[in-house]
Design a protein around this motif. Structure first.
Motif, mmCIF file in Angstrom:
data_model
loop_
_atom_site.group_PDB
_atom_site.id
_atom_site.type_symbol
_atom_site.label_atom_id
_atom_site.label_comp_id
_atom_site.label_asym_id
_atom_site.label_seq_id
_atom_site.Cartn_x
_atom_site.Cartn_y
_atom_site.Cartn_z
ATOM 1 N N GLU A 34 47.969 43.967 42.913
ATOM 2 C CA GLU A 34 47.963 43.533 41.747
ATOM 3 C C GLU A 34 49.255 42.945 41.263
ATOM 4 O O GLU A 34 49.923 42.983 41.910
ATOM 5 C CB GLU A 34 47.671 44.194 40.503
ATOM 6 C CG GLU A 34 47.478 44.045 39.526
ATOM 7 C CD GLU A 34 46.275 44.425 38.224
ATOM 8 O OE1 GLU A 34 46.634 44.661 37.237
ATOM 9 O OE2 GLU A 34 45.715 45.433 38.757
ATOM 10 N N THR A 35 49.594 41.657 41.113
ATOM 11 C CA THR A 35 50.687 40.633 40.366
ATOM 12 C C THR A 35 50.334 39.933 39.047
ATOM 13 O O THR A 35 49.878 41.058 38.235
ATOM 14 C CB THR A 35 50.734 39.266 41.483
ATOM 15 O OG1 THR A 35 49.243 38.538 40.694
ATOM 16 C CG2 THR A 35 50.722 39.212 42.855
ATOM 17 N N SER A 37 50.440 37.521 37.435
ATOM 18 C CA SER A 37 49.872 37.052 36.684
ATOM 19 C C SER A 37 48.681 36.062 37.863
ATOM 20 O O SER A 37 49.222 36.052 39.011
ATOM 21 C CB SER A 37 50.910 35.819 36.143
ATOM 22 O OG SER A 37 51.488 34.981 36.794
ATOM 23 N N PHE A 38 48.357 35.218 37.406
ATOM 24 C CA PHE A 38 47.109 34.640 37.858
ATOM 25 C C PHE A 38 48.481 33.317 39.323
ATOM 26 O O PHE A 38 48.363 33.203 40.118
ATOM 27 C CB PHE A 38 46.492 33.882 37.646
ATOM 28 C CG PHE A 38 44.887 32.743 38.602
ATOM 29 C CD1 PHE A 38 44.673 33.256 39.522
ATOM 30 C CD2 PHE A 38 45.297 31.543 38.937
ATOM 31 C CE1 PHE A 38 43.292 32.828 40.126
ATOM 32 C CE2 PHE A 38 45.063 30.605 39.180
ATOM 33 C CZ PHE A 38 43.778 31.088 40.148
ATOM 34 N N THR A 40 51.200 33.646 39.796
ATOM 35 C CA THR A 40 51.988 34.699 40.499
ATOM 36 C C THR A 40 50.500 34.886 41.856
ATOM 37 O O THR A 40 51.573 34.725 43.098
ATOM 38 C CB THR A 40 52.181 35.569 39.981
ATOM 39 O OG1 THR A 40 53.752 35.361 38.765
ATOM 40 C CG2 THR A 40 53.624 36.586 40.984
ATOM 41 N N ALA A 41 49.901 35.491 41.837
ATOM 42 C CA ALA A 41 48.627 35.502 42.979
ATOM 43 C C ALA A 41 48.631 34.282 44.296
ATOM 44 O O ALA A 41 49.159 34.746 45.233
ATOM 45 C CB ALA A 41 47.569 36.555 42.426
ATOM 46 N N TRP A 65 41.877 37.014 39.998
ATOM 47 C CA TRP A 65 42.383 36.415 38.699
ATOM 48 C C TRP A 65 43.926 37.397 39.633
ATOM 49 O O TRP A 65 44.061 36.361 39.864
ATOM 50 C CB TRP A 65 41.982 37.515 37.592
ATOM 51 C CG TRP A 65 43.049 37.364 36.282
ATOM 52 C CD1 TRP A 65 43.636 36.426 35.916
ATOM 53 C CD2 TRP A 65 43.581 38.258 35.533
ATOM 54 N NE1 TRP A 65 43.818 36.541 34.599
ATOM 55 C CE2 TRP A 65 44.457 38.103 34.164
ATOM 56 C CE3 TRP A 65 43.278 39.791 34.981
ATOM 57 C CZ2 TRP A 65 45.174 37.859 33.458
ATOM 58 C CZ3 TRP A 65 43.863 40.366 34.113
ATOM 59 C CH2 TRP A 65 44.372 40.319 33.330
ATOM 60 N N ARG A 66 44.831 38.167 39.231
ATOM 61 C CA ARG A 66 45.475 38.799 39.874
ATOM 62 C C ARG A 66 45.654 39.501 40.695
ATOM 63 O O ARG A 66 46.980 40.114 41.100
ATOM 64 C CB ARG A 66 46.746 38.753 38.310
ATOM 65 C CG ARG A 66 46.267 40.087 37.851
ATOM 66 C CD ARG A 66 46.665 40.099 36.360
ATOM 67 N NE ARG A 66 46.677 41.127 35.915
ATOM 68 C CZ ARG A 66 47.422 42.177 34.585
ATOM 69 N NH1 ARG A 66 48.817 41.967 35.030
ATOM 70 N NH2 ARG A 66 47.250 43.086 34.806
ATOM 71 N N THR A 67 44.759 40.027 41.122
ATOM 72 C CA THR A 67 44.674 40.754 42.102
ATOM 73 C C THR A 67 43.759 40.688 43.488
ATOM 74 O O THR A 67 43.461 38.907 43.481
ATOM 75 C CB THR A 67 42.910 42.387 41.781
ATOM 76 O OG1 THR A 67 43.871 42.381 40.396
ATOM 77 C CG2 THR A 67 42.978 42.586 43.087
#
Length: 99
Positions: A34-35, A37-38, A40-41, A65-67
């Motif tokens: 998991e990051t 934010s989106f 960042t991902a 999303w952010r995973t």
């Protein structure tokens, strides 16, 4: 380009000791991260894409999303090779350095 041979069970087990976030699922290595934010991902995926091109070895990536979920396997070898362990370590680096 010559591909590395399939790893033995002992080589896989030894390699995974250096990759504690990774799990073996049959002939694949997987990691979910998991990051913050989106965006960042997406930056992580961009960094992994550069490395994958350099290695000529491409992961399956699922973005939710952010995973991020990464799945690695050397399909041409029918299982895991040193490329998978190398790419897993590089993905770990991308996850720890991209912000």
């Amino acid at each position: 380009m010559s591909r590395p041979p399939r790893l033995t069970e002992d080589e896989i087990a030894t390699g995974l000791t250096a990759l504690p976030e990774w799990t073996r699922e049959g002939d694949s290595l997987t990691r979910t991260a998991e990051t913050a934010s989106f965006p960042t991902a997406i930056r992580v995926v961009d960094a992994v894409a550069v490395t994958a091109e350099q290695l000529d070895h491409h992961p399956d990536i699922d973005i939710r999303w952010r995973t991020l979920r990464f799945v690695l396997s050397t399909h041409s070898a029918g299982g895991l090779t040193s490329l998978d362990l190398t790419l897993a370590a590089r993905i770990d680096e991308a996850l720890s350095t991209v912000s």
